[in-house]
Write an enzyme that holds these catalytic residues in place. Structure first.
Site, short mmCIF file in Angstrom:
data_model
loop_
_atom_site.label_atom_id
_atom_site.label_comp_id
_atom_site.label_asym_id
_atom_site.label_seq_id
_atom_site.Cartn_x
_atom_site.Cartn_y
_atom_site.Cartn_z
N ASP A 39 23.98 35.05 -13.87
CA ASP A 39 23.13 33.88 -14.10
C ASP A 39 22.39 34.04 -15.43
OD1 ASP A 39 21.67 31.58 -13.73
OD2 ASP A 39 21.20 32.02 -11.63
N ASP A 40 22.69 33.19 -16.37
CA ASP A 40 22.04 33.23 -17.70
C ASP A 40 22.26 34.56 -18.41
OD1 ASP A 40 21.12 30.74 -17.04
OD2 ASP A 40 18.99 31.23 -17.19
N CYS A 79 23.72 25.72 -15.60
CA CYS A 79 24.13 26.33 -14.35
C CYS A 79 24.99 25.47 -13.42
CB CYS A 79 22.90 26.83 -13.61
SG CYS A 79 21.53 25.64 -13.63
N HIS A 142 24.00 26.15 -5.75
CA HIS A 142 23.66 25.25 -6.85
C HIS A 142 24.59 24.06 -7.03
CE1 HIS A 142 20.84 25.59 -10.55
NE2 HIS A 142 20.25 25.12 -9.48
N ASP A 288 27.48 32.19 -15.95
CA ASP A 288 27.55 30.73 -15.86
C ASP A 288 27.32 30.04 -17.20
OD1 ASP A 288 24.86 31.37 -15.93
OD2 ASP A 288 24.26 29.95 -14.38
N ASN A 289 26.47 30.64 -18.03
CA ASN A 289 26.19 30.07 -19.36
C ASN A 289 25.54 31.16 -20.20
OD1 ASN A 289 24.04 28.34 -17.28
ND2 ASN A 289 23.19 29.84 -18.70
#
Lengths: 488, 488
Positions: A39-40, A79, A142, A288-289
């Site tokens: 995540d991030d 996300c 999410h 995710d990003n």
């Protein structure tokens, strides 16, 4: 192997690698799949991608034993759309994870969102179920939190984790704390049964997620093939780590969280070996990003040499770390570069890069413009790009480059500092290649029903299933649907 | 092993690693030394440091078989002072490679420079000669080109290369083309006998330098121990490569040059194995300063995640790629990080980084301020930092931060985007540590006679030794010594 691997097509990788090992009568059991989604986390956060402190020994070893992708892209720099694309194999404009409320803005699934993953979408666990797999999601879903969007209604057999981001703490009056589910029912809420100390950064959630993963792997090892989707969120602000990891990193709290995740992944791979299923388990790692530079330096990661980060369509927002590991099937130490050549491959001619790689998934600038990909403009770019300021590229205001897209040569200029001159032959040639792909994309495109348009405070996590048993049901406010406001 | 390795102390590394194997009576022959010094190559230019195109397979393998230093620093962000420090083990302020003409400006040795390496300095080959070594320099000297500064007067036994940068072509009237020497005499000039095609980038100089290296290694393999200083310059603008490498990189011409150097180093290591002297040869790879971002994207390299580049004292200017290789003496796959822990080491507490690491060589900001290290200011910073703009850090004009230095936590913030708040306890604590090191440095400092103050067009390479034999002597103009102008 395609020139550039995109998150919407990572399944293909598995199919190519398994090379007929699945499905055929008399063939060996199809491989287990372990999808590790960060995540991030940014491209530059792993030692093997050049992070100077080199604090990810387990992931670095996983890369050395497997395959590293320097050119792996997510389908979106935020996300929810990125995760929807990862699990459906379809762009957000197709699977509905976009908004038409605003032009070229980032949209996702906060808890007031009304939409979520449509029933019409086929998720990876749904496809795998037909092949006899048992699937579990551990961590962040999410893709919508209302009942019809529940992961167990979309192919997963088990779930331990949360439907939304671990923002908070909330007062449970204006806004409820996010619930944590086990399968169909909530088992508590963040900041209540699942504490996160915002001051110290302490939370033992990664350890819980690790235990959930290990238990599932051990249980499934000798049964049906499994798909485990391990979607941890410790590197998303508010960043957290458990006590044994807090203060152990040279990189501050973000590094503590990354170290704990690295350590956990090491333990998972070790268990695969211990259970003698490593050579029958395909493990894929990505994020995710890009890193959230607005949370840096204490709570944001690194995008290495790339421009900007999360929430932007620059390389820093969409190019992701990615590793594949499958002993006996993926040879050790491979690197898949822009042209798909291995580390020892022959010299290759230069390639004109750009925002998109023409033979692959069309990257686009936002959910709102998924039908006009390749066109670079900044989404209030400079605000997400601390310390970076490229004249005419990162801008404070949204600029529409549809007519005259900015094009970069990503080989010479991975940092996107030098847009090709509009007058150059190189620009014209690249534009013509890109335009043709845009046209193909637009002709083939059937946009999904946009899921990220309507918000309503009444749909928040007031009374998730299971709340009665725990005495944790809250009373929702009056239902007032309104357009979601996407300002960034 | 020191926390941070600096170019002025790289010899120590050898001493530590050889662990008593040298000099003692009856001990095995002291190791050969191969020092591979790159020109304007950046920290981010090697695959193993995260370069996305991953085009340095030989250097990546060298790292995998040896030791990688993510925190290796040059003593200066510009060529001549950095090289003087590398060979003397002393800071430019001590060895004379600085100017007092201007405040905090970069100075080096163009061909109108009058100064050079003082006789009072002890260079590594001079020390090694006492231990029975034979030393050769291949490539760029850059420590002064007047007769008294000739490398064979400073410990080297052989030379093939040039005294200055390969700028040009010049007209041999206003300014002569730079000579290429073999040992004591010139054998031609750049753009004449040693062509560089500025339009295509073609030059076969790296191949010539490779052949010189291989011949020397083969000749010395069974004789005296050797020191080979391989100082190639293909990655310094004007960047060049030989025909077989031109157009082969995804990174443009700079990448072609880097690929040819990588290929050459692979050949050298191979020869060491073939000659069965690999386990008795210590190989060290590094660069003189960071990538020249002003030459990017076609002729400049990458400093990875770091701020700015050559000519600045930010990380991008002084943190260098560095690899050590010595089979049987250096274990494979080691990484020496900030705290000197190996890849598998236990968690370590966070360290407060800053421009300097307090227990190591004091980095300073320019030759003019070598006596006030640690103090960050930008040297017209933004001009050397395309696309980077950190408020209050990169500035257009020189700013004096002597009283209130900018301090960064390099663990959390390797990109130097977030100076510590002056009011914070962390800043005060770091400042007090740094101040103490500054004081120690200032008390111990004996500045050398500044060598980079006086320029004179009459001293240029008009008639180098050997020019008569070649009929290539030119007539110098009238001798008019003047202050060198250092504007950057």
């Amino acid at each position: 192997m395609a020139a550039v691997v995109a998150a919407t097509r990572w399944w293909r990788l598995l199919l190519v690698l398994s090379a007929g090992g699945m499905g055929a009568s008399g063939a060996p059991q199809p491989p287990n799949i372990l999808l590790l989604l960060m995540d991030d986390m940014g491209w530059g956060d792993l030692g093997v991608y050049g992070e100077p402190s080199r604090e990810t020994p387990n992931l670095d070893r996983m890369a050395a034993e497997g395959m590293l992708f320097p050119n792996f892209y997510s389908a979106n720099p935020l996300c929810s759309p990125s995760r929807a694309a990862l699990l459906t194999g379809r762009l957000p404009i197709r699977n509905g994870f976009y908004t038409t409320n605003a032009h070229a803005r980032n949209a996702y699934t906060p808890q007031e969102i009304v939409g979520g993953i449509p029933d019409s979408e086929q998720l990876l666990p749904e496809l795998l179920k037909k092949a006899g797999y048992v699937s579990k999601i551990v961590g962040k879903w999410h893709l919508g939190h209302r009942p019809q969007f529940h992961p167990l209604k979309h192919g997963f057999d088990e779930w331990f984790g949360s439907p939304n981001c671990h923002f908070g703490p909330y007062d449970n009056k204006a806004r409820p704390n996010i619930p944590v589910y086990r399968d169909w029912e909530m088992v508590g809420r963040y900041y209540e049964e699942f504490p996160i100390n915002l001051k110290t950064g302490e939370a033992n959630l990664t350890q819980i997620y690790l235990q959930e993963a290990l238990d599932f792997i051990k249980r499934q090892a000798r049964r049906h093939p499994f798909f485990l989707y391990w979607a941890v969120d410790a590197t998303h602000a508010p960043v957290y780590a458990s006590k044994p990891f807090l203060g152990t990193s040279q990189r501050g709290r973000y590094g503590d969280a990354a170290r704990e995740i690295d350590d956990s992944i090491g333990k998972m791979l070790e268990v695969l070996h211990d259970l003698h299923i490593a050579d029958n388990t395909f493990v894929f790692f990505t994020s995710d990003n890009g890193a959230a530079l607005i949370s840096a330096p204490e709570q944001g990661g690194s995008n290495g040499p790339f421009l900007c980060g999360k929430q932007t369509t620059f390389e820093g927002g969409m190019r992701e770390p990615a590793l594949a590991w499958w002993p006996g099937h993926i040879a050790a130490g491979q690197v898949r570069t822009l042209l798909g050549t291995g580390r020892q491959g022959p010299p290759q001619p230069p390639v004109r890069g750009s925002r998109t790689q023409a033979d692959e998934v069309p990257h686009s600038c936002s959910q709102g413009l998924q039908d006009t990909p390749f066109l670079l403009f900044s989404l209030q770019g400079i605000d997400f790009c601390p310390g970076q300021n490229v004249s005419g590229v990162t801008t404070h205001n949204l600029e529409d480059h549809t007519k005259l897209p900015l094009i970069f040569h990503l080989g010479r200029d991975p940092g996107e500092r030098f847009p090709l001159s509009f007058a150059s032959a190189e620009y014209q040639e690249a534009l013509s290649r890109i335009t043709s792909v845009v046209q193909q994309h637009q002709e083939a495109l059937v946009p999904g029903q946009p899921q990220l348009n309507v918000c309503n405070w009444a749909v928040m996590n007031w009374a998730p299933p299971g709340c009665e048993k725990l005495g944790k049901c809250l009373t929702p406010p009056e239902s007032i649907p309104k357009k979601c406001l996407w300002s960034h």
